[in-house]
Design a protein around this motif. Sequence first.
Motif, PDB file in Angstrom:
ATOM      1  N   ASN A   1      -7.172  18.980  -3.737  1.00 41.70           N
ATOM      2  CA  ASN A   1      -6.257  18.615  -4.699  1.00 41.70           C
ATOM      3  C   ASN A   1      -7.266  17.469  -5.479  1.00 41.70           C
ATOM      4  OD1 ASN A   1      -4.192  20.632  -4.455  1.00 41.70           O
ATOM      5  ND2 ASN A   1      -3.477  19.104  -2.890  1.00 41.70           N
ATOM      6  N   LEU A   2      -7.232  17.936  -7.110  1.00 41.85           N
ATOM      7  CA  LEU A   2      -7.481  16.956  -7.948  1.00 41.85           C
ATOM      8  C   LEU A   2      -6.659  16.188  -8.547  1.00 41.85           C
ATOM      9  CD1 LEU A   2      -9.964  15.832  -9.469  1.00 41.85           C
ATOM     10  CD2 LEU A   2     -10.020  17.927 -11.085  1.00 41.85           C
ATOM     11  N   ASP A   3      -5.565  17.089  -8.882  1.00 43.64           N
ATOM     12  CA  ASP A   3      -4.327  16.093  -9.607  1.00 43.64           C
ATOM     13  C   ASP A   3      -3.516  15.274  -8.839  1.00 43.64           C
ATOM     14  OD1 ASP A   3      -3.389  18.102  -8.023  1.00 43.64           O
ATOM     15  OD2 ASP A   3      -2.246  19.180  -9.493  1.00 43.64           O
ATOM     16  N   LYS A   4      -3.314  15.441  -7.475  1.00 41.28           N
ATOM     17  CA  LYS A   4      -2.324  14.837  -6.671  1.00 41.28           C
ATOM     18  C   LYS A   4      -3.172  13.204  -6.441  1.00 41.28           C
ATOM     19  CE  LYS A   4      -0.057  14.910  -2.244  1.00 41.28           C
ATOM     20  NZ  LYS A   4       0.364  15.467  -1.023  1.00 41.28           N
ATOM     21  N   PRO A   5      -4.432  13.253  -6.133  1.00 44.61           N
ATOM     22  CA  PRO A   5      -5.013  11.869  -5.619  1.00 44.61           C
ATOM     23  C   PRO A   5      -5.192  11.131  -6.697  1.00 44.61           C
ATOM     24  CG  PRO A   5      -6.352  13.853  -4.815  1.00 44.61           C
ATOM     25  CD  PRO A   5      -5.101  14.345  -5.549  1.00 44.61           C
ATOM     26  N   LEU A   6      -4.969  11.495  -7.950  1.00 44.28           N
ATOM     27  CA  LEU A   6      -5.063  10.854  -9.180  1.00 44.28           C
ATOM     28  C   LEU A   6      -3.876   9.775  -9.393  1.00 44.28           C
ATOM     29  CD1 LEU A   6      -6.654  13.278 -11.634  1.00 44.28           C
ATOM     30  CD2 LEU A   6      -7.935  11.383 -10.502  1.00 44.28           C
ATOM     31  N   ALA A   7      -2.925  10.268  -8.694  1.00 43.39           N
ATOM     32  CA  ALA A   7      -1.715   9.472  -8.919  1.00 43.39           C
ATOM     33  C   ALA A   7      -1.868   7.982  -8.247  1.00 43.39           C
ATOM     34  CB  ALA A   7      -0.599  10.103  -8.168  1.00 43.39           C
ATOM     35  N   LEU A   8      -2.747   7.737  -7.194  1.00 42.51           N
ATOM     36  CA  LEU A   8      -3.069   6.663  -6.661  1.00 42.51           C
ATOM     37  C   LEU A   8      -3.589   5.670  -7.534  1.00 42.51           C
ATOM     38  CD1 LEU A   8      -3.676   4.388  -4.159  1.00 42.51           C
ATOM     39  CD2 LEU A   8      -6.150   5.710  -4.182  1.00 42.51           C
ATOM     40  N   PHE A   9      -4.184   5.922  -8.493  1.00 43.44           N
ATOM     41  CA  PHE A   9      -5.060   5.127  -9.569  1.00 43.44           C
ATOM     42  C   PHE A   9      -4.075   4.348 -10.505  1.00 43.44           C
ATOM     43  CE2 PHE A   9      -8.255   7.968  -7.601  1.00 43.44           C
ATOM     44  CZ  PHE A   9      -9.108   7.097  -7.274  1.00 43.44           C
ATOM     45  N   GLY A  10      -3.412   5.389 -11.242  1.00 42.66           N
ATOM     46  CA  GLY A  10      -2.083   5.117 -12.028  1.00 42.66           C
ATOM     47  C   GLY A  10      -1.297   4.145 -11.431  1.00 42.66           C
ATOM     48  N   LEU A  11      -0.703   4.512 -10.050  1.00 45.12           N
ATOM     49  CA  LEU A  11       0.311   3.443  -9.456  1.00 45.12           C
ATOM     50  C   LEU A  11      -0.541   2.256  -9.175  1.00 45.12           C
ATOM     51  CD1 LEU A  11       1.762   6.105  -6.914  1.00 45.12           C
ATOM     52  CD2 LEU A  11       2.966   5.067  -9.129  1.00 45.12           C
ATOM     53  N   LEU A  12      -1.467   2.126  -8.743  1.00 43.75           N
ATOM     54  CA  LEU A  12      -2.242   0.694  -8.476  1.00 43.75           C
ATOM     55  C   LEU A  12      -2.430  -0.156  -9.878  1.00 43.75           C
ATOM     56  CD1 LEU A  12      -3.443  -1.239  -6.548  1.00 43.75           C
ATOM     57  CD2 LEU A  12      -5.594   0.187  -6.776  1.00 43.75           C
ATOM     58  N   LEU A  13      -2.693   0.400 -11.123  1.00 46.06           N
ATOM     59  CA  LEU A  13      -2.924  -0.280 -12.198  1.00 46.06           C
ATOM     60  C   LEU A  13      -1.436  -0.620 -12.710  1.00 46.06           C
ATOM     61  CD1 LEU A  13      -5.091   2.079 -14.328  1.00 46.06           C
ATOM     62  CD2 LEU A  13      -5.720  -0.232 -13.541  1.00 46.06           C
ATOM     63  N   ALA A  14      -0.233   0.006 -12.515  1.00 47.84           N
ATOM     64  CA  ALA A  14       0.906  -0.357 -12.880  1.00 47.84           C
ATOM     65  C   ALA A  14       1.628  -1.487 -11.848  1.00 47.84           C
ATOM     66  CB  ALA A  14       2.008   0.923 -12.942  1.00 47.84           C
ATOM     67  N   TRP A  15       1.289  -1.262 -10.639  1.00 49.94           N
ATOM     68  CA  TRP A  15       1.766  -2.359  -9.514  1.00 49.94           C
ATOM     69  C   TRP A  15       0.646  -2.758  -8.852  1.00 49.94           C
ATOM     70  CZ3 TRP A  15       4.503   2.332 -10.622  1.00 49.94           C
ATOM     71  CH2 TRP A  15       5.827   2.120 -11.106  1.00 49.94           C
ATOM     72  N   ARG A  16       0.390  -4.104  -9.149  1.00 51.00           N
ATOM     73  CA  ARG A  16      -0.878  -4.533  -8.672  1.00 51.00           C
ATOM     74  C   ARG A  16      -1.016  -5.044  -7.322  1.00 51.00           C
ATOM     75  NH1 ARG A  16      -2.642  -7.800 -14.379  1.00 51.00           N
ATOM     76  NH2 ARG A  16      -3.046  -5.888 -15.473  1.00 51.00           N
ATOM     77  N   ASP A  17       0.468  -4.993  -6.572  1.00 50.69           N
ATOM     78  CA  ASP A  17       0.522  -5.407  -5.458  1.00 50.69           C
ATOM     79  C   ASP A  17       0.900  -4.104  -4.330  1.00 50.69           C
ATOM     80  OD1 ASP A  17       3.092  -4.446  -6.306  1.00 50.69           O
ATOM     81  OD2 ASP A  17       4.241  -5.866  -5.331  1.00 50.69           O
ATOM     82  N   LEU A  18       0.422  -3.121  -5.117  1.00 53.14           N
ATOM     83  CA  LEU A  18       0.487  -1.717  -4.245  1.00 53.14           C
ATOM     84  C   LEU A  18      -0.059  -1.580  -2.867  1.00 53.14           C
ATOM     85  CD1 LEU A  18       1.606   1.347  -5.300  1.00 53.14           C
ATOM     86  CD2 LEU A  18      -0.631   1.749  -5.056  1.00 53.14           C
ATOM     87  N   LEU A  19      -1.321  -2.530  -3.011  1.00 55.31           N
ATOM     88  CA  LEU A  19      -2.148  -2.225  -1.450  1.00 55.31           C
ATOM     89  C   LEU A  19      -1.331  -3.071  -0.774  1.00 55.31           C
ATOM     90  CD1 LEU A  19      -5.880  -2.138  -2.698  1.00 55.31           C
ATOM     91  CD2 LEU A  19      -4.044  -0.402  -2.146  1.00 55.31           C
ATOM     92  N   GLY A  20      -0.365  -3.933  -0.914  1.00 46.70           N
ATOM     93  CA  GLY A  20       0.418  -4.837   0.394  1.00 46.70           C
ATOM     94  C   GLY A  20       0.169  -6.230   0.044  1.00 46.70           C
ATOM     95  N   PRO A  21       0.883  -7.163   0.448  1.00 53.38           N
ATOM     96  CA  PRO A  21       0.909  -8.549   0.598  1.00 53.38           C
ATOM     97  C   PRO A  21      -0.226  -9.180   1.701  1.00 53.38           C
ATOM     98  CG  PRO A  21       2.735  -8.084   1.787  1.00 53.38           C
ATOM     99  CD  PRO A  21       2.516  -6.716   1.300  1.00 53.38           C
ATOM    100  N   GLY A  22      -0.704  -8.255   2.533  1.00 57.17           N
ATOM    101  CA  GLY A  22      -1.654  -8.844   3.400  1.00 57.17           C
ATOM    102  C   GLY A  22      -0.929  -9.778   4.589  1.00 57.17           C
ATOM    103  N   GLY A  23      -1.633 -10.710   5.104  1.00 54.63           N
ATOM    104  CA  GLY A  23      -1.222 -11.607   6.144  1.00 54.63           C
ATOM    105  C   GLY A  23      -1.380 -11.126   7.493  1.00 54.63           C
ATOM    106  N   LYS A  24      -0.950 -11.721   8.304  1.00 58.64           N
ATOM    107  CA  LYS A  24      -1.100 -11.312   9.811  1.00 58.64           C
ATOM    108  C   LYS A  24      -0.434 -10.130  10.384  1.00 58.64           C
ATOM    109  CE  LYS A  24      -0.632 -13.548  14.416  1.00 58.64           C
ATOM    110  NZ  LYS A  24       0.110 -14.576  15.363  1.00 58.64           N
TER     111      LYS A  24
END
Length: 276
Positions: free
Chosen positions: A116-139
């Motif tokens: 799929n070309l369309d479905k994976p593109l959602a990741l990039f828009g979501l990350l631009l809109a919510w900059r904490d998308l990848l998680g807070p990190g930590g232990k």
Amino acid sequence: MSLPTDILIWALLAGSTGLTLARQWRAGALLLVLCLLAALLMERLTPFALSLVTGGLALACGLHRLPEPYRPAARALVLIWALALMLHQIPGFDNLKVLDKVLTGPASQPFTLYLNLDKPLALFGLLLAWRDLLGPGGKIRWRPLLLLTLPLAGLLLAAWGLGALKPEVGLPSWWWLFALNNLLLTCASEEALFRGCLQQRLSERFTPLAGLLVASGLFGVAHLAGGPLLVGFAALAGVCYGLAFNLSGRLSVAIAIHFLFNFAHLALFTYPLASR
């Protein structure tokens, strides 16, 4: 198995996804631009679809500069745009069929795989809109994280007990294509939406438990086309992926757990289901 020359599009997309998850923003953005240009030139993407993709990405990128009263509406539009991509509701995409009714093994049902070309593109828009998308990190809480393998293994065994799956150990010749697609083009986008976006936002607004359960339930509903049994199993698996996200603080860990569960299904049982 021979692959067409336009597989380059999805190679660029997979590379962009991997670099983005590794927080290599500029390199990831460059590969994404090259991917979209290649898709347009090779007629896997129409100019209209490209305009909708770039419009959604531009809105997601610019919403942080909007006045505060307008940001919730802008984020809602980005979320609708991402859902439309993931549900294949935006016209103009010609996704590549790489496997057509192949058998993983003699006891498996036929399996068809699209890149799929369309479905994976959602990741990039979501990350631009919510900059904490990848998680807070930590232990990372390794011990309870590793214990999640037990309920996930239990789900596969329960599916066997219900007759949906049968043991079938081994990997087909196209396992590597399945793995790359599932990890970077399927699990990454699904976890970005359900854990990185929905679970985090719901946890902030209500409680972490509510965020976990509601996001997992919605993940189950997203598998409605597979029937009520799959909805239930997907929701329970979603709880495990959500816990992996909470225990690690990293979207990448939830993606990895999701992928390993799917790969274990492929390697140890009939895929996608047992033939009747």
